[in-house]
Design a protein around this motif. Sequence first.
Motif, mmCIF file in Angstrom:
data_model
loop_
_atom_site.group_PDB
_atom_site.id
_atom_site.type_symbol
_atom_site.label_atom_id
_atom_site.label_comp_id
_atom_site.label_asym_id
_atom_site.label_seq_id
_atom_site.Cartn_x
_atom_site.Cartn_y
_atom_site.Cartn_z
ATOM 1 N N UNK A 187 -18.813 30.926 -75.039
ATOM 2 C CA UNK A 187 -17.689 31.154 -75.967
ATOM 3 C C UNK A 187 -17.727 32.571 -76.521
ATOM 4 N N UNK A 188 -18.926 33.032 -76.912
ATOM 5 C CA UNK A 188 -19.055 34.384 -77.461
ATOM 6 C C UNK A 188 -18.677 35.426 -76.411
ATOM 7 N N UNK A 189 -19.135 35.236 -75.185
ATOM 8 C CA UNK A 189 -18.802 36.190 -74.123
ATOM 9 C C UNK A 189 -17.311 36.191 -73.850
ATOM 10 N N UNK A 190 -16.676 35.035 -73.926
ATOM 11 C CA UNK A 190 -15.235 34.954 -73.701
ATOM 12 C C UNK A 190 -14.466 35.704 -74.786
ATOM 13 N N UNK A 191 -14.920 35.560 -76.052
ATOM 14 C CA UNK A 191 -14.268 36.277 -77.146
ATOM 15 C C UNK A 191 -14.408 37.779 -76.972
#
Length: 622
Positions: A304-308
Amino acid sequence: MAMARLMRAPTPTFLLALMVAAISFMNMLSFGLPDPTSDALLNFKSSLGNSSNVLSDWGSSPKPCNGNKGNWVGVLCFNGNVRGLQLESMGLQGSIDVEPLVPLPYLKTLSFMNNSFGGPLPDLRRLKRLRSVYLSYNHFSGNISDDALKGLDYLRKVYLGNNELSGKIPSSLAKLPRLFDVGLEDNKFSGQIPDFKSKLWRLNLANNELEGEVPESLRKLEPSSFAGNGKLCGEPLESACSPPPAPAPPAPAPAPSPPPFQPQCGESGEPCSPPRKSASLGLKIALSIVSILLLIAIIAVILIIRNKRKKQSELDQVELLDDSTKYTAATASQIDAKSVENNHVNHPPKRAEQGKLSFVRDDRERFDLHDLLRASAEILGSGTFGASYKALILTDAVVVKRYKQMNNVGREEFHEHMRRLGRLTHQNLLPLVAYYYRREEKLLVSDFVENGSLASHLHGNHNLHQPGLDWPTRLRIIKGIGRGLTYLYNTLPSLVVPHGHLKSSNVLLDENMDPLLNDYALLPVINMEQAQHLMMAYKSPEYAQHRRITKKTDVYCLGIIILEVLTGKFPENYLKQSYDSKADLASWVNGMIKEKKTKSDGDYRSSVSSEGGGDDSTSQVV
């Protein structure tokens, strides 16, 4: 026939007379309408004891403000609103009642220094938007109530020195979140120093009757801040505090009574309990399942963090400002009017408005990029690195600078360096307020400083309304620059040149004409190729001769500013892309001395002004 005459169209002469009469009637109405701002100031004038002669021009013109110019003496204006009152050294006396000033919503500064006001400290709590209060060198006396400054959360500067105030320093002063400059010297304050909530740049408590240990949050200040208080102790003072008395030893605890006899298994005829079995197979399976689920959750959070971050990177590709705001200017005084229409910045695409400003200071009111782009804006000019804009956010004016010479700097590296700059606090540094990261360009946000730059005061066109700098002010400016540069050397020892771009146009002057260094410590985030062409550190003799800069390079730039302040001659070498010994100010001064061309002050100044040039930038232009 009579009806035809009545229906006849009115003549042009009659229409013209009717229009003139209507305009005159409207003007009479407008002059007759009450002005709340004028009424508030006139009511405040009437509350002062002997103001009739000193403030005789109050009320002589229809309104106290005309844009940024004050029509009444001592009235400071901004965008047609009363921003402050500067009634200094006017011989005013009596007490101060601020109640008439409550209807002024944009009032931020009160300066009544060097008068003869007396009585208790004015009740400032009604003026919620105050930023600066200067009441030094008066005769205010008595104790200050503990809640006297409660609720003034925007207050940044408080000067109460050289009065007759007594009692404890109010705790409401120490709790103000944005406070950074305090002067309480030469009073009769007693008791202990409260622990200030905010990080102070300056605190002067000298010559009072304070006692006890200096709070830990204030131990990095200069010892002179606490001089003249014989009962103070602890760092940074030389007198150490006496250790507290050792506590009395505790009474010995009574010996525990032996536990009652417990028979072992089998002694009383009871069978011993069988040993416990190890954890069952089911419990082991459950623990394994929990561990697997926890690992899956951690992996999901990382994804999720990488996607953001990926989405934010795509957002960075969007242009921040529309191309219609871009312009070129040969000097800072040449502004392309096509880039701004009606003093408003053209709005960018909607996706750019979703970007987020990163604030590096906790003592500033938050706003987002959407507020910044919709604010009333004005182009200040184009300098070495790019364009600068002044924007009005609520009642605060900020300066936004666009940098395109940082496009090789990675996101994390840039974030870390900006956070490092945000931790710098000194009375002679202009603090960085916020920044915005985008791959192609960056924005840096700082406070707007109305008195402009040292360069504009040295080389601008002066008149009776804007006189040049006197010699005591010049000396104070040089000392302040030296203090700010010393702080950078001590705080940023890893940088070869802690400032790197020190010149007179990067020295701003605050409302007290004290210097604020600007554009400091940017060398680590500027592309090296651009830095070698643009920054002052690379226009020094050592770089021209040895192709390297040293720890002394900033000191050389300080020396050029000192010569510039003394001679009034503009350093033409700064207009060139590289060092030129023929245009170097230091070489020019040496030549004048060798050729014995020094004259009396008046002749020397006139000869310098005829040879010198103007600066290529206005206030706060990069």
